[in-house]
Design a protein around this motif. Structure first.
Motif, short mmCIF file in Angstrom:
data_model
loop_
_atom_site.label_atom_id
_atom_site.label_comp_id
_atom_site.label_asym_id
_atom_site.label_seq_id
_atom_site.Cartn_x
_atom_site.Cartn_y
_atom_site.Cartn_z
N GLY A 30 45.06 -79.57 -23.08
CA GLY A 30 45.90 -80.63 -22.51
C GLY A 30 46.55 -81.56 -23.52
O GLY A 30 46.95 -82.66 -23.17
N LEU A 31 46.66 -81.12 -24.76
CA LEU A 31 47.32 -81.92 -25.80
C LEU A 31 48.80 -81.53 -25.82
O LEU A 31 49.20 -80.58 -26.48
N THR A 32 49.60 -82.25 -25.09
CA THR A 32 50.97 -81.83 -24.85
C THR A 32 52.00 -82.42 -25.81
O THR A 32 53.20 -82.26 -25.61
N GLY A 33 51.55 -83.09 -26.86
CA GLY A 33 52.48 -83.61 -27.86
C GLY A 33 53.16 -82.50 -28.64
O GLY A 33 54.31 -82.62 -29.05
N THR A 34 52.46 -81.41 -28.85
CA THR A 34 53.04 -80.24 -29.51
C THR A 34 53.89 -79.52 -28.47
O THR A 34 53.42 -79.19 -27.40
N LYS A 35 55.14 -79.30 -28.79
CA LYS A 35 56.09 -78.79 -27.80
C LYS A 35 56.37 -77.30 -27.96
O LYS A 35 56.34 -76.76 -29.06
N PHE A 36 56.69 -76.65 -26.84
CA PHE A 36 57.22 -75.30 -26.84
C PHE A 36 58.73 -75.43 -26.96
O PHE A 36 59.37 -76.11 -26.16
N GLY A 37 59.28 -74.82 -27.99
CA GLY A 37 60.72 -74.86 -28.17
C GLY A 37 61.33 -73.50 -27.93
O GLY A 37 61.87 -73.22 -26.87
N CYS A 38 61.20 -72.63 -28.92
CA CYS A 38 61.86 -71.33 -28.84
C CYS A 38 60.89 -70.18 -28.61
O CYS A 38 61.26 -69.14 -28.11
N GLY A 39 59.63 -70.34 -29.05
CA GLY A 39 58.65 -69.28 -28.91
C GLY A 39 58.72 -68.20 -29.97
O GLY A 39 57.94 -67.25 -29.92
#
Length: 162
Positions: A30-39
């Motif tokens: 649940g640490l959502t500061g790290t983002k999914f961008g392009c994969g």
């Protein structure tokens, strides 16, 4: 079971060792500061530190992190008071903000390796981190401010004891 140290805490996780670190930190912890961008490791939004090195968590598998220390943006400092975070706040770097946890994590490694970067050093080090809003001039300025903050903190005898 996979044993990972994330932000200074050990976690025994019932996950596939092939799961990317991004999904471990976001979906499992649940640490959502790290983002999914392009994969596909092209944008830098998912940047975390693995034993102090910047890695793209969208393609870095959990098994690579076993026995190492993962630091996410949430673990960078206790009160958002890392010199880079302070600089980002001081001049309001983000526009939309989506890429900035990855930008900050990359900048921290840059300043660890080069405490007095030139514009060219910054541009080269940060080239792999994309910002759709185009805040690159503010990012460069913030990195220079963070370098100055770090230098001042190192001159303070209280901070040298850490």
């Amino acid at each position: 079971m996979v044993s990972l140290n994330i932000n200074g805490k050990n976690h025994e996780l019932d996950i596939s060792e092939d799961m990317p670190i991004l999904w471990v930190v976001r979906d499992i912890l649940g640490l959502t500061g790290t983002k999914f961008g392009c994969g596909v490791a092209q944008c830098g939004a998912c940047m975390v530190h693995l034993d102090g090195d910047a890695v793209r968590s969208c393609i870095t598998k959990a098994k690579r992190a076993v026995g190492k220390k993962i630091v996410t943006i949430e673990g960078l400092s206790q009160n958002n008071n890392h010199p880079v975070q302070k600089a980002w706040q001081d001049i309001d770097v983000p526009q939309c903000g989506y890429c900035h946890s990855g930008q900050i994590m990359a900048a921290v490694v840059l300043l660890k390796e080069n405490p007095s970067p030139t514009d060219e050093d910054i541009d080269l080090a940060m080239a792999g981190n994309l910002c759709r809003c185009g805040t690159y001039p503010r990012i460069r300025k913030a990195i220079k401010i963070a370098a100055d903050i770090q230098k001042k903190e190192m001159l303070n005898p209280v901070n040298r004891k850490r």
